[in-house]
Design an enzyme around this catalytic site. Structure first.
Site, PDB file in Angstrom:
ATOM      1  CB  CYS A 125      -0.922   0.090   1.211  1.00  0.00           C
ATOM      2  SG  CYS A 125      -2.026  -1.311   1.374  1.00  0.00           S
ATOM      3  NE  ARG A 172       4.568   1.751  -0.310  1.00  0.00           N
ATOM      4  CZ  ARG A 172       5.636   1.418   0.388  1.00  0.00           C
ATOM      5  NH1 ARG A 172       6.821   1.623  -0.115  1.00  0.00           N
ATOM      6  NH2 ARG A 172       5.525   0.884   1.574  1.00  0.00           N
ATOM      7  CD1 TRP A 193      -0.305  -6.018  -3.580  1.00  0.00           C
ATOM      8  CD2 TRP A 193      -0.372  -6.785  -1.474  1.00  0.00           C
ATOM      9  NE1 TRP A 193       0.081  -7.333  -3.593  1.00  0.00           N
ATOM     10  CE2 TRP A 193       0.050  -7.830  -2.314  1.00  0.00           C
ATOM     11  CE3 TRP A 193      -0.497  -7.045  -0.110  1.00  0.00           C
ATOM     12  CZ2 TRP A 193       0.365  -9.097  -1.851  1.00  0.00           C
ATOM     13  CZ3 TRP A 193      -0.190  -8.310   0.351  1.00  0.00           C
ATOM     14  CH2 TRP A 193       0.240  -9.321  -0.506  1.00  0.00           C
ATOM     15  CG  ASN A 241       1.822   0.731   4.122  1.00  0.00           C
ATOM     16  OD1 ASN A 241       1.481  -0.413   3.815  1.00  0.00           O
ATOM     17  ND2 ASN A 241       3.075   1.136   4.071  1.00  0.00           N
ATOM     18  N   GLY A 242      -0.052  -1.151   6.275  1.00  0.00           N
ATOM     19  CA  GLY A 242       0.434  -2.091   7.282  1.00  0.00           C
ATOM     20  C   GLY A 242      -0.681  -3.023   7.699  1.00  0.00           C
ATOM     21  CD  GLU A 298      16.220 -12.015 -10.646  1.00  0.00           C
ATOM     22  OE1 GLU A 298      15.783 -12.644  -9.676  1.00  0.00           O
ATOM     23  OE2 GLU A 298      15.749 -10.926 -11.020  1.00  0.00           O
ATOM     24  CE  LYS A 300      12.632  -9.886 -12.329  1.00  0.00           C
ATOM     25  NZ  LYS A 300      13.485  -9.614 -11.195  1.00  0.00           N
ATOM     26  CD  GLU A 320       8.985 -10.606 -10.790  1.00  0.00           C
ATOM     27  OE1 GLU A 320       8.398 -10.344  -9.733  1.00  0.00           O
ATOM     28  OE2 GLU A 320      10.201 -10.381 -10.954  1.00  0.00           O
ATOM     29  CG  HIS A 380      18.918 -35.855  -9.678  1.00  0.00           C
ATOM     30  ND1 HIS A 380      19.404 -37.131  -9.539  1.00  0.00           N
ATOM     31  CD2 HIS A 380      19.989 -35.075  -9.995  1.00  0.00           C
ATOM     32  CE1 HIS A 380      20.715 -37.130  -9.741  1.00  0.00           C
ATOM     33  NE2 HIS A 380      21.087 -35.892 -10.020  1.00  0.00           N
ATOM     34  CE  LYS A 431      11.066  -1.762  -7.132  1.00  0.00           C
ATOM     35  NZ  LYS A 431      11.372  -3.021  -7.826  1.00  0.00           N
TER      36      LYS A 431
HETATM   37  C1  F6R Z   1      11.133  -9.730  -8.076  1.00  0.00           C
HETATM   38  C2  F6R Z   1      11.182  -8.839  -6.945  1.00  0.00           C
HETATM   39  C3  F6R Z   1      10.945  -9.409  -5.595  1.00  0.00           C
HETATM   40  C4  F6R Z   1      11.842  -8.722  -4.567  1.00  0.00           C
HETATM   41  C5  F6R Z   1      11.509  -9.219  -3.158  1.00  0.00           C
HETATM   42  C6  F6R Z   1      12.416  -8.606  -2.119  1.00  0.00           C
HETATM   43  O1  F6R Z   1      11.398  -9.070  -9.280  1.00  0.00           O
HETATM   44  O2  F6R Z   1      11.387  -7.666  -7.096  1.00  0.00           O
HETATM   45  O3  F6R Z   1      11.151 -10.784  -5.585  1.00  0.00           O
HETATM   46  O4  F6R Z   1      13.163  -8.989  -4.867  1.00  0.00           O
HETATM   47  O5  F6R Z   1      10.186  -8.896  -2.854  1.00  0.00           O
HETATM   48  O6  F6R Z   1      12.355  -7.215  -2.150  1.00  0.00           O
HETATM   49  P1  F6R Z   1      13.482  -6.324  -1.503  1.00  0.00           P
HETATM   50  O7  F6R Z   1      14.716  -6.493  -2.295  1.00  0.00           O
HETATM   51  O8  F6R Z   1      12.938  -4.929  -1.573  1.00  0.00           O
HETATM   52  O9  F6R Z   1      13.647  -6.796  -0.091  1.00  0.00           O
END
Ligand code: F6R
Length: 601
Positions: A2, A27, A76, A102-103, A474, A478, A481, A497, A596
């Site tokens: 949020c 957010r 969110w 927020n929270g 990674e 990407k 998501e 395996h 994010k």
């Molecule tokens: C994926 C992504 C998330 C963050 C994860 C941790 O693209 O961005 O997997 O890496 O939520 O976020 P931070 O780095 O802000 O702790």
């Protein structure tokens, strides 16, 4: 998650709120809402507008009535589905108080029962709605006092903004374990979850700390701590530019941020040069290292494990932050490295607290100045990547990885594990990786061509070995998501395996190879996949001719020392995921169900 914003000053409040909230949509973006105080017929009115969906949809329909004070929220969902009723701001029974939160309020059920027994009627399924009702319960003409009494009853993590119809000259805000930053201009005050929301208005910020209440008025902002004492902290000047938080002609933030990597990587390197002399001796004395992080940051940590063992000779383990607390071991002489782009990830912050409780030295690696993790850790290293708005991490990942190379080789050099030549080779290697990334970004046609056929896939596997195993994880994250293609990242040797059973002619395999000791084994694994009729795309260095014997689907990256190949490969894979997602018409900057800053555990 949020995002919350508040404004008080001479401008049209709704304009400022819409503009700044749009920048916080990363957010959360399930629903949005605004509350403002307007003069109407000689009296004050508290106007609330909220709706499910993105901010832009509702903002264009909102009438601007010259409000000079207001609060906004982008959600969110945690408690209650995303709909109009559950959207913030929430109001008191009498409609005089509005709150954007927020929270999470952990004890909301108990509070709801108590308030309901006193006649309060709740309209939403949210935990947040208890806040305006509690404030209403304690309100006796003094909003600050009512907020102070309300927060004594709240448990959980929360940052909120409250306005009262009868006090159009102030916004009262409170912070407890959720981020909140204050901004100031001439005769105006701003509040937001994150500085990026406010960069077009001010670069003078004060990061609130847990237990602090701020009263924002046009003639000044005052902050008090938990004990009611005035807080007199220095306002920080943030040198991020407003255009860093704009798309600047790119279709999405993500592709802009992918293209910014040569610059962000340079900034990380340059920043390190000024930080390395001030490294605390405890870092160098570490007998073991534990890296704790989530998602993409976890993948940077996994890469870090290979680097700390290679360059510093220090046994390193990597743990997902959400699992860290369940481990019983205490390792006093261990260094705990917490990697978090945002510095606000609840799981990583909880892990930081747990590590400190166990007596360990904590080092935060983050991109955000003044973030919670930077305040909690014993020492902080900043990535200096510039603001990252796209929900999927891109430029902060390459900066995190660079930080792993820099930190591991510096510790290794200081302890004598590696000599001066090898130490120098790391910095040279990183500089050539930046040049390689520049080349990758200079010609994206080949990536687009591979994205064409991949975009119709339902499943995909990404394979790598050694330092390109985390790169495969990674790349897979990407892809899944942002394109919603189900994908898995695997160490190439592990495929047989179990997962090999899933390979069919319509299951692409993307193999990341480099010209090192893993090369021939990777070729063997590619052969195994091709033999199961899987279409194999190999990501290989320029000049390699062997791979063409296995597949004609090849993506080349510029040849660099294989030890630094994950950087060039990862950027290539970010582009691949981006173009696949774009062809599939996905919401790239705001993938469904994600946010994010993950501020819930
Ligand atoms: C994926 C992504 C998330 C963050 C994860 C941790 O693209 O961005 O997997 O890496 O939520 O976020 P931070 O780095 O802000 O702790």
């Amino acid at each position: 998650m949020c995002g919350i914003v508040g404004y008080l000053g001479d401008r049209e409040a709704l304009e400022v709120l819409v503009d700044s909230l749009r920048r916080l949509e990363y957010r959360g973006y399930d629903s949005a809402g605004f509350a403002s105080i307007v003069r109407s017929g000689g009296a004050n009115d508290l106007e609330v507008r909220k709706a499910p969906g993105y901010i832009d949809a509702m903002a264009s329909e909102m009438e601007r009535k010259g409000a000079r004070i207001g609060i906004g929220h982008t959600r969110w969902a945690t408690h209650g589905v995303p709909n109009q009723v559950n959207a913030h701001p929430h109001c008191s029974c009498d409609g005089t108080i509005a709150v954007a939160h927020n929270g999470i309020i952990d004890n909301h059920t108990t509070l709801k029962d108590e308030l309901a027994s006193k006649g309060h009627e709740f309209r939403s399924q949210t935990d947040s709605e208890v806040i305006p009702h509690l404030i209403e319960e304690y309100y006796d003409g003094d909003l600050e006092e009512a907020v102070a009494r309300a927060v004594e009853r709240l448990e959980g993590s929360f940052a909120f903004l409250a306005i009262h119809r009868d006090h159009p000259d102030r916004i009262v805000c409170y912070r407890e374990k959720s981020p909140l930053v204050l901004g100031k201009g001439a005769g105006e005050g701003f509040i937001a979850s994150d500085v990026t929301a406010l960069l077009s208005y001010t670069n003078s910020f004060l990061y609130m700390e847990d237990g602090e209440t701020a009263v924002v008025k046009a003639d000044g902002i005052s902050v008090r701590n938990r004990d009611g004492d005035h807080v007199d902290r220095t306002w920080k000047l943030v040198d991020w530019r407003p255009e860093d938080a704009e798309k600047s002609g790119f279709k999405h933030f993500m592709i802009k941020e992918i293209h910014e990597q040569p610059r962000s990587m340079h900034q990380t390197l340059a920043g390190w040069m000024s930080d390395e002399d001030a490294l605390p001796p405890r870092l160098v004395r570490a007998r073991t290292i534990k890296i704790v992080s989530c998602g993409t940051s976890y993948h940077a940590g996994l890469l870090g494990k290979y680097l700390f063992e290679r360059y510093a000779g220090i046994p390193t383990t990597v743990e997902m932050a959400s699992e860290y607390r369940y481990a019983d071991r205490t390792e006093e002489d261990s260094l705990v490295i917490l990697i978090s782009q945002s510095g606000e990830t609840a799981d990583t912050i909880a892990a930081a607290r747990e590590a400190k409780r166990r007596g360990m030295f904590t080092l935060a690696v983050t991109n955000v100045l003044g973030s919670t993790i930077s305040r909690e850790a014993d020492h902080t290293l900043y990535l200096r990547s510039g603001p990252e708005i796209g929900v999927a991490a891109s430029k902060t990942f390459t900066s995190q990885v660079m930080m792993m190379y820099l930190l591991s080789s510096t510790i290794g050099h200081r302890t004598g594990h590696i000599g001066r030549d090898e130490f120098r080779k790391v910095k040279d290697g990183l500089r050539s990786a930046i040049r390689a990334v520049e080349k990758v970004l200079g010609d994206t046609e080949a990536v687009k061509a591979q994205a064409e056929w991949l975009s119709s896939a339902h499943h995909a596997f990404f394979l790598g070995r050694y330092i390109n195993f985390p790169a495969a994880l990674e790349a897979s994250l990407k892809m899944k998501e942002i394109s919603y293609i189900h994908s898995e990242g695997y160490p190439a040797g592990e495929l047989k395996h179990g997962p090999l059973a899933l390979l069919q002619k319509d299951t692409p395999v993307i193999a990341l190879i480099s010209d090192d000791h893993t090369y021939s084994k990777m070729l063997g694994n590619i052969g195994e996949c091709a033999a199961r009729s899987s279409p194999v795309l190999v990501v290989a260095p320029e000049g390699d001719s062997e791979v063409s014997r296995y597949t004609d689907r090849i993506l080349r990256y510029p040849w660099i020392d294989p030890m630094f190949s994950p950087l060039a490969i990862s950027v290539t894979m970010q582009l691949l995921a981006y173009y696949v997602a774009d062809l599939r018409g996905c919401s790239i900057d705001k993938p469904r169900n994600l946010a994010k800053s993950v501020t819930v555990e």
